[in-house]
Design an enzyme around this catalytic site. Structure first.
Site, PDB file in Angstrom:
ATOM      1  N   ASP A 275       0.760  -1.354   0.071  1.00 26.85           N
ATOM      2  CA  ASP A 275      -0.082   0.046  -0.041  1.00 26.85           C
ATOM      3  C   ASP A 275       1.016   1.243  -0.031  1.00 26.85           C
ATOM      4  O   ASP A 275       1.972   1.091   0.440  1.00 26.85           O
ATOM      5  CB  ASP A 275      -0.893  -0.036   1.165  1.00 26.85           C
ATOM      6  CG  ASP A 275      -0.182  -0.113   2.617  1.00 26.85           C
ATOM      7  OD1 ASP A 275       0.906  -0.707   2.383  1.00 26.85           O
ATOM      8  OD2 ASP A 275      -0.740   0.524   3.562  1.00 26.85           O
TER       9      ASP A 275
ATOM     10  N   GLU B 140      -0.926  -1.896   5.061  1.00 24.90           N
ATOM     11  CA  GLU B 140       0.301  -1.910   6.422  1.00 24.90           C
ATOM     12  C   GLU B 140       0.218  -0.430   7.048  1.00 24.90           C
ATOM     13  O   GLU B 140       0.195  -0.365   8.138  1.00 24.90           O
ATOM     14  CB  GLU B 140       1.735  -2.119   5.865  1.00 24.90           C
ATOM     15  CG  GLU B 140       2.763  -2.352   7.095  1.00 24.90           C
ATOM     16  CD  GLU B 140       3.143  -1.071   7.683  1.00 24.90           C
ATOM     17  OE1 GLU B 140       3.193  -0.825   8.920  1.00 24.90           O
ATOM     18  OE2 GLU B 140       3.034  -0.062   7.116  1.00 24.90           O
TER      19      GLU B 140
END
Length: 395
Positions: free
Chosen positions: A81, A139
């Site tokens: 991400d 995350e």
């Protein structure tokens, strides 16, 4: 096998870089990584390997590489991400998505692991065990994507798990490790103070929420300085005080938001208890209502000492032209949702240095001008590959 693996990775260095640049140009925010997940899925199309998608009810992917012989099962994890940051670099492959940037090197994590995984797939007949490639979303945003990956049950058979992070703490070629508690756990809190509003000229007819909130801000500074053992590591940060109003109006309510870090679960619990106690005391002292929301998210990250020793030993014996310096690093202050894996399985999370060449003071992760030396991508692939070979005694 190790020599074959290192040679294969060297031959695909340019491919790793190109993957990283593609991902860097096309970042997606946590829990919204649909296209990135599809890109990863497409990479494994046609390969002789099991691929599970939509893991954890989101965009996670787990690739299972079954070796030619029975043995232990390990996980290799990379996150993918990006962050809500407007990129300020001059890179020719800078983000095409306004307000979104791979400012934490997750593009590099994914790029190295894709190519390493493909090489391991080609060499799987020589692997005495099973390797699970864990492509994890989200995350950066609590509760984090690791929880969903774990709760899927697809990792229940892991014996150990490894992860790395690219950090500008030295030149490419330098690798760092540490044992025990290495990253603190984290928590978020919000305090709403409800008083009674009124005219600035008549404070006796009101109950000022700003004054009560200001006392809370001052009081929580004593949690670390006066409630923790000096050898404990803890941080309490007030990041937001929302009390904006009009200069001659006494505010009836304000909201305060803060961040907590603690290197052990015991420290985190102690800080939570003290903040709750202070909030209650402020309510009593000022006659206001204090509504506290306290949310622990990422636990402290604990590196298993025995596994970390294996990592350090394997890397120090690598005898590789790209892995030139292996050092023990001190604990660091960021938090990482890899800690969820480390709570469930003996784990090791280590560091690949990536300071751009010729830069003395690099921008750190999460900065809009953050960048890496792309030579570090091959170092990452080789370092993790070396650890896999060391784990399975594949010299």
């Amino acid at each position: 096998m190790k020599n074959n693996l290192m040679q294969m990775l060297e031959e695909r260095k340019d491919e790793i870089i190109q993957i990283r640049r593609h991902l860097h140009e096309n970042p997606e925010l946590s829990f919204k990584e649909e296209k990135t997940s599809k890109y990863i899925e497409e990479f494994y199309k046609g390969k002789d390997v099991q691929v599970d998608t939509k893991v954890g009810g989101g965009y996670g992917i787990i690739v299972t590489i079954k070796g030619g012989k029975p043995g232990k099962t390990i996980g290799l994890r990379a996150d993918f991400d990006a962050l809500p940051i407007e990129e300020e670099t001059d890179l020719p492959f800078k983000s095409k998505n306004p307000g979104v940037m791979h400012a934490c090197a997750h593009d590099g994590h994914t790029a190295y692991l894709l190519v390493l995984a493909d090489c391991l797939i080609q060499l799987k007949a020589e692997i005495p065990g099973t390797i699970k490639i864990v492509h994890q979303p989200a995350e950066e945003v609590p509760p984090g994507g690791a929880i969903g990956m774990i709760e899927s049950g697809l990792l229940d058979d892991l014996d150990n798990i490894f992860g790395i992070h690219l950090l500008p703490l030295g030149p490419a070629g330098k690798v760092g490790y540490n044992s025990g508690y290495v990253f603190p756990g984290r928590a978020y809190f919000k305090l709403k103070v409800q008083g009674v509003g009124g005219h600035g000229s008549s404070p006796h007819l009101a109950n000022d929420a700003i004054v009560a909130g200001a006392h809370f801000v001052t009081a929580v500074q004593t949690v670390v300085s006066r409630r923790l053992n000096p050898f404990e590591v803890g941080v309490v940060t007030i990041g937001s005080f929302d009390g904006k109003g009009t200069f001659n109006v006494i505010k009836d309510s304000i909201e305060i938001e803060g961040d907590v870090r603690g290197m052990t679960e015991e420290t985190r619990a102690k800080i939570e208890k003290e903040i709750s106690r202070i909030a209650k005391g402020i309510g009593e002292e000022f006659g206001v209502t204090c509504e506290l929301t306290y949310t622990p998210d990422y636990p402290p990250l604990y590196n298993d000492p025995e596994l970390t020793e294996l990592v350090a030993s394997s890397l120090k014996k690598a005898n590789d032209k790209d892995i030139v310096d292996v050092q023990e690093f001190p604990p660091m202050s960021p938090s990482e949702d890899f800690a969820h894996y480390a709570k469930k399985f003996p784990a090791c999370f280590f560091y690949i240095c990536c300071t751009p060449k010729g830069v003395e003071k690099p921008y750190f992760n999460h900065h809009p001008k953050f960048d890496i030396d792309e030579d570090a991508l091959l170092v990452a692939a080789k370092a993790v590959g070396t650890v896999v070979c060391g784990y399975y005694n594949l010299e």
